[in-house]
Enzyme design. Structure first.
Site, short mmCIF file in Angstrom:
data_model
loop_
_atom_site.label_atom_id
_atom_site.label_comp_id
_atom_site.label_asym_id
_atom_site.label_seq_id
_atom_site.Cartn_x
_atom_site.Cartn_y
_atom_site.Cartn_z
N TRP A 273 0.84 -1.21 0.00
CA TRP A 273 0.00 0.00 0.00
C TRP A 273 0.87 1.26 0.00
O TRP A 273 1.91 1.30 0.66
CB TRP A 273 -0.86 0.00 1.26
N ASP B 101 0.22 9.29 0.61
CA ASP B 101 0.89 10.56 0.27
C ASP B 101 2.35 10.45 -0.19
O ASP B 101 3.15 9.76 0.46
CB ASP B 101 0.95 11.49 1.48
N TRP C 4 -4.25 0.79 4.34
CA TRP C 4 -3.55 1.74 5.20
C TRP C 4 -3.21 1.10 6.54
O TRP C 4 -4.03 0.39 7.13
CB TRP C 4 -4.44 2.97 5.40
N PHE D 144 4.20 9.56 9.92
CA PHE D 144 3.25 10.21 9.01
C PHE D 144 4.01 11.15 8.06
O PHE D 144 5.23 11.25 8.07
CB PHE D 144 2.19 10.97 9.82
N GLU E 197 -4.70 19.13 5.30
CA GLU E 197 -3.55 18.24 5.40
C GLU E 197 -2.50 18.64 4.37
O GLU E 197 -2.78 19.35 3.41
CB GLU E 197 -3.99 16.78 5.16
C1 FRU Z 1 -3.12 12.57 4.20
C2 FRU Z 1 -2.76 12.00 5.56
C3 FRU Z 1 -1.79 12.92 6.30
C4 FRU Z 1 -1.10 11.98 7.22
C5 FRU Z 1 -1.01 10.72 6.40
C6 FRU Z 1 -1.14 9.45 7.18
O1 FRU Z 1 -3.57 11.61 3.30
O2 FRU Z 1 -3.93 11.80 6.33
O3 FRU Z 1 -2.40 14.02 6.94
O4 FRU Z 1 0.17 12.46 7.58
O5 FRU Z 1 -2.07 10.77 5.46
O6 FRU Z 1 -0.91 8.34 6.37
#
Ligand code: FRU
Length: 502
Positions: free
Chosen positions: A24, A27, A51, A83, A209
């Site tokens: 998977w 970002d 995820w 993250f 984000e």
């Molecule tokens: C955006 C997000 C970010 C976070 C990451 C976690 O898609 O939610 O804000 O850092 O994905 O995987």
């Protein structure tokens, strides 16, 4: 049955886009050009296709088309998930993580603390560094370096500010649930001082984000710099779910001032289409730009998926591709400065052989015209058209007479759309099948489209890149027809060329 390493059924694996081999991703993280190599790190589950276990995966490329996957760069542990964040080349070793001879790459990421951590429940910013050009990483012993005690403080994008106010590191991060971008400064990447905050403004239909802040010359004039603040938000996009918006304005080293704010505070749903969107399609999210891209280019990559259905898209043994890398620039329009986007890679250099299909002007009248010899599933289609008396005109890609992805223009309404309701597999999630549209302008009645088709995606760049729509599609491998159509009258396709790789 699809087993993890069986690619015989992997008909959706992209040819021109990056996807992990069998895991998977979400970002893009830590995009940087360093020592001749583009590094793409990304949110990765090293052991799964949904995820979870968030770590930074890693791939490299020299041409932004062919990518080599490397071992996980920064791994989660029992205390923290890793993250999103960014990487800078600390060329003067301000952090002290390297030496003058071997200056470090420094990753700034969000520690999403887990139950085993004393910081459980908060998100804070942490550092890792690499002394071997980005292949192996060491977590800083003093992490986290920046905490607000907040549960939603994440996605640091760091850059070097060199301007009237001085020379220092600037971090843009979000207080996601407050719809705010917070800006900090530092001299050593370890101690951070609050500069200012921005927001809420324009799109606030979901958490903010993955921000980005960078300067661009307006119309190529280096004397006329404007700053672009990118804010991804989820949900709240113009066609639903995840999307990226941007603001254009000024940054004086402390404060970003927007000249494109339409609504302050919480959004007015009626004005959603007046906000500036990076992309109007459903599948371009968390887009951020490269550090240190060559020739001062500003290059961005987005995650080609949408949180509405991200974990369910029917690909195996991997899940989610990245978008093509895009070069963004700023152009003055009647409505003020806007981003213009082009595919960044030089597609003529791809080693995969291509064939070219060219057509002189074609008139299409209340019909769909399948183009013999133009079929394919990996294509770049460039066309200009004049709708004439037609009230809908466009093309169908990845078609087979039964299914297809329709890209159309409704001239009277001034709209462009992608209709993927009949694009192939759509029923894996109730919100996937959709017609997604955007307002489109023309000064002379003609429309120009460049469309990149890959095994599971369509990226449309309209009117020279002033407008883009990016969408996933999951057609049968045998759906390869391209057809032109006009409804309600006669339209002219003034020029058409199709480059085809597969
Ligand atoms: C955006 C997000 C970010 C976070 C990451 C976690 O898609 O939610 O804000 O850092 O994905 O995987």
């Amino acid at each position: 049955m699809t087993t993890p390493n069986d690619t015989s059924l992997d008909t959706f694996r992209p040819a021109l886009h990056y996807a992990a081999s069998n895991t998977w991703l979400n970002d893009p993280n830590g995009l940087i050009f360093h020592e001749g190599i583009y590094h793409l790190y990304y949110q990765n589950n090293p052991t799964g296709t949904v995820w979870g276990n968030m770590s930074w995966g890693h791939a490299t490329s020299t041409d932004l088309l062919a990518w080599t996957e490397h071992p996980v760069a920064i791994a989660c542990d029992e205390r923290e998930d890793i993250f999103s964040g960014s990487i800078v080349f600390d060329r003067h070793n301000t952090s002290g993580f390297g030496t003058a001879q071997t200056p470090p790459l420094v990753a700034v990421y969000t520690s999403a603390y887990k139950a085993a951590s004393e910081h459980h429940g908060i998100q804070a910013q942490s550092l890792a560094y690499s002394l071997d050009g980005g292949y192996t990483w060491i977590k800083h012993a003093g992490n986290p370096v920046l905490s607000r005690g907040s549960a939603e403080f994440r996605d640091p994008k760091v850059f070097r500010y060199d301007g009237d106010a001085g020379s220092y590191w600037v971090m843009a991060a979000v207080e996601a649930a407050d719809f705010q971008v917070v800006l900090y400064r530092s001299d050593d990447l370890k101690t951070w001082e609050l500069l200012s905050s921005f927001g809420p403004a324009n799109g606030t239909g979901g958490v903010w984000e993955c921000p980005d802040l960078f300067p661009l010359p307006v119309d190529g004039d280096p004397e006329n710099l404007k700053w672009v603040l990118v804010v991804n938000l989820n949900p709240g996009g113009p066609n639903g779910g995840s999307a990226g918006q941007y603001f254009v304005g000024d940054f004086d080293g402390t404060t970003f001032t927007s000249s494109t704010t339409v609504t302050e505070g919480l959004q007015d749903p009626a004005r959603l289409e007046e906000y500036r969107w990076l992309d109007w399609g459903r599948d371009y999210y968390a887009a951020v730009s490269f550090s240190d891209a060559p020739d001062n280019r500003r290059l961005m990559i987005g995650w080609m998926n949408n949180w509405q259905y991200a974990n369910e898209i029917p690909t195996a043994p991997w899940r989610s591709p990245m978008s093509l890398a895009r070069e963004v620039s700023l152009r003055t329009t009647d409505g003020g400065p806007r981003l213009v986007q082009q595919v960044a890679a030089d597609l003529s250099t791809t080693t995969v052989p291509s064939t070219l299909f060219d057509l002189e002007a074609v008139v299409v009248s209340n019909e769909a015209l399948v183009l013999d010899g133009a079929s394919g599933s990996v294509q770049c289609i460039h066309l200009t058209l004049t709708p004439g008396s037609a009230d809908e005109v466009g093309l169908v890609v990845r078609g087979n007479g039964i299914e297809g992805t329709r890209i159309g223009i409704l001239p009277a309404q001034g709209r462009i759309f992608i209709d993927r309701r009949n694009s192939g597999q759509v029923d894996f999630h109730e919100s996937f099948a959709s017609i997604d549209s955007a307002p489109i302008e023309t000064s002379d009645g003609s429309y120009e489209l460049t469309i990149y088709v890959d095994h599971c995606s369509v990226e449309v760049f309209a009117q020279g890149g002033l407008l883009t729509l990016t969408e996933l599609v999951f057609p049968a491998a045998t759906s390869t027809d391209v057809s032109l159509y006009a409804a309600g009258g006669t339209a002219t396709f003034d020029s058409l060329s199709i480059k085809r790789w597969a």
